[in-house]
Each structure stands twice: as C-alpha cells, then as structure tokens.
Write an enzyme that holds these catalytic residues in place. Structure first.
Site, PDB file in Angstrom:
ATOM      1  N   SER A  73       0.584  -1.091   0.118  1.00 42.85           N
ATOM      2  CA  SER A  73      -0.276   0.309  -0.245  1.00 42.85           C
ATOM      3  C   SER A  73       1.233   1.519   0.377  1.00 42.85           C
ATOM      4  O   SER A  73       2.380   0.998   0.256  1.00 42.85           O
ATOM      5  CB  SER A  73      -0.866  -0.050   1.549  1.00 42.85           C
ATOM      6  N   SER A  75       1.179   3.541   2.487  1.00 47.06           N
ATOM      7  CA  SER A  75       0.728   4.548   3.508  1.00 47.06           C
ATOM      8  C   SER A  75       1.928   5.067   4.154  1.00 47.06           C
ATOM      9  O   SER A  75       2.327   5.660   4.610  1.00 47.06           O
ATOM     10  CB  SER A  75      -0.032   3.710   4.939  1.00 47.06           C
ATOM     11  N   LYS A 130       4.634   0.485   9.970  1.00 45.77           N
ATOM     12  CA  LYS A 130       4.272   1.987  10.516  1.00 45.77           C
ATOM     13  C   LYS A 130       6.262   2.613  10.566  1.00 45.77           C
ATOM     14  O   LYS A 130       6.211   1.951  11.238  1.00 45.77           O
ATOM     15  CB  LYS A 130       2.802   2.633  11.409  1.00 45.77           C
ATOM     16  N   SER A 221      -3.452   6.915   5.586  1.00 50.18           N
ATOM     17  CA  SER A 221      -2.465   6.248   6.025  1.00 50.18           C
ATOM     18  C   SER A 221      -3.923   5.487   7.139  1.00 50.18           C
ATOM     19  O   SER A 221      -4.504   6.590   8.519  1.00 50.18           O
ATOM     20  CB  SER A 221      -1.217   6.534   7.715  1.00 50.18           C
TER      21      SER A 221
END
Length: 264
Positions: A73, A75, A130, A221
C-alpha cells in the site's frame, strides 16, 4: 504470512523428526534385515533428509535474523513505495518464537522514528508497517498537519511538489515535507491544507508497554490515530533495508535506484 510461518515450522519439525527417528531406529533395523544386501531407503525418509537442513536454515533466518516483506500500500510513501521488498531485523526488539511471537529474550526497545512491522490488534493475522511516533508515557497530538509530543511540535521544512511513479502516481501533487523529530529527519506526504477538516486530528496518551505509530503518507494511512496504540507484544521487527523494487505499473518495472537503500 502467519500461515506460511506456521507451515514452515510444521514442515521443519516433521522432516527433522522423520529423519531423526529413521537414524535412531529404522535404518538399523533395515540393515539387520538386509544382511549383505542393501535395503532401499523409504522415499519419505529420503525427502526428509534432503529438505530438513534447508527448511531449518530458512526457519532460523526468518524467525530470528531477518525476514522479507513486501509493501502492498501507499501508507508509508515517500519512504516506502508500493512494490518495495524490504528486510526486517527480527532481533532488534528481542528474540521471539515463531508463530506465537512470544518474546523469550529481551534485547532492546523501539526508538522514536523507527519503522516497524507489526500485527495490529484488530487484524492479528496481517503484517502492517508504520513509523513509531510516540513512546510509552508520551502524550501525542496531531493538529493542522503537525505532530506534537508532550506539547512540543516536530519541525517541518517547506513543502515541495511530490511526483509519484507507477502505482503511487496518484500521489503526484501532494506536499513533500521534511519532518524532524528528536534525533531523526525523514519525509512525509500531505494532501490536506492547514485548516481543512481532518478526521485524524486529536490527542492521545500512550500507555506503558505500547506505542503510537503513524504512516508517513499522513492522509492515506490507517494508524494509531484511528485504532489506538500498538502493544509491544505485537511487534515483529525493525525495517532497515529495501532489497528489491518491483512495480508492473512503473516504467521498466524495477526501480534500480531503490535496491540496497536504507530506510530512514
């Protein structure tokens, strides 16, 4: 990923036990029955003897040294692009057992700014990635595209226009900004202008033994702003290297400049 890990553990132990039992008991009995003639080794034992060393090495490497992951993704753009293949240090935050992820040896704790792979509490069968923004005991706030930790804002540079490629081309035009937190500088993407309504705004206190994580692509995100803090027990490791980039939507498919780049 969890099912692959479980399958790897099962196959490793099954092949190892099969080979060991044959060496201890069945091979000797075959030799006694055969006399001067050599009795053929069962095909199951042959496969176990051939594959166990390979499976064992792969299990040790993936579980305790470094594990590969693929970024699916946007994010973490611009730090990590869709199609990046990364390596994650599995012992940065302690040695953990495969499958259960239970820590058996404590070696360290995440630092602010680390990019971590984890299993989120609401999706325990998935691996997410993250950046650590808040440490245990911190008060984290996010307002007008600015992160505050314990009342102190991070420092931000002047925004530049971001140009995306491949599957990340929809982020073209976003603001590319240097974000400096204590001891570390990295880049983030912003699409909302200051003053615009942002559902991710708020203030949070980070409990002991947990962390506040955010994606570098702030408006794309799903992170601690929406589902809460991350328990230490869900950590998988620290991302440190891009070893391959493959995006069929990008010119040439492979971005050779990203191979071997360290993750800030």
């Amino acid at each position: 990923m969890k099912w692959f890990e479980l399958g790897l553990v099962v196959l490793t132990f099954a092949s190892g036990i099969t080979w060991l039992l044959d060496r201890l008991f069945f091979a000797r009995r075959r030799a006694q029955r055969a006399g001067l003639l050599e009795e053929k080794e069962p095909i199951l034992v042959d496969y176990a003897r051939a594959f166990f060393p390979v499976l064992f090495v792969v299990l040790i490497l993936r579980s305790f040294i470094a594990e590969p992951f693929r970024i699916p993704s946007s994010s973490m753009m611009p730090t990590l692009l869709i199609g990046d293949f990364i390596l994650v240090n599995k012992f940065s935050y302690g040695i953990r057992l495969p499958v259960t992820n239970r820590k058996v040896v404590a070696l360290g704790e995440p630092e602010r700014g680390d990019v971590v792979v984890f299993r989120p509490p609401h999706h325990p069968d998935q691996d997410w990635i993250k950046r650590v923004v808040g440490l245990p005991g911190d008060v984290v706030a996010y307002r007008d595209n600015t992160v505050y930790v314990n009342g102190e804002p991070f420092a931000y540079g002047e925004p530049e226009r971001y140009v995306g490629v491949g599957r990340g081309s929809d982020m073209t035009g976003a603001g590319l900004i240097d974000e400096t937190m204590p001891g570390r500088t990295h880049q983030v993407l912003e699409t909302r202008r200051p003053g615009m309504l942002d559902p991710g705004e708020g203030e949070w206190r980070v409990p002991e033994g947990e962390y506040f994580v955010m994606g570098d692509n702030r408006d794309r995100s799903d992170d601690s702003r929406f589902w809460g803090t991350l328990p230490e027990s869900q950590l998988r490791g620290k991302a440190f290297l891009v070893w391959m980039n493959l995006d069929s939507s990008a010119p040439g498919w492979i971005d050779w400049s990203r191979i071997g780049s360290r993750i800030p």
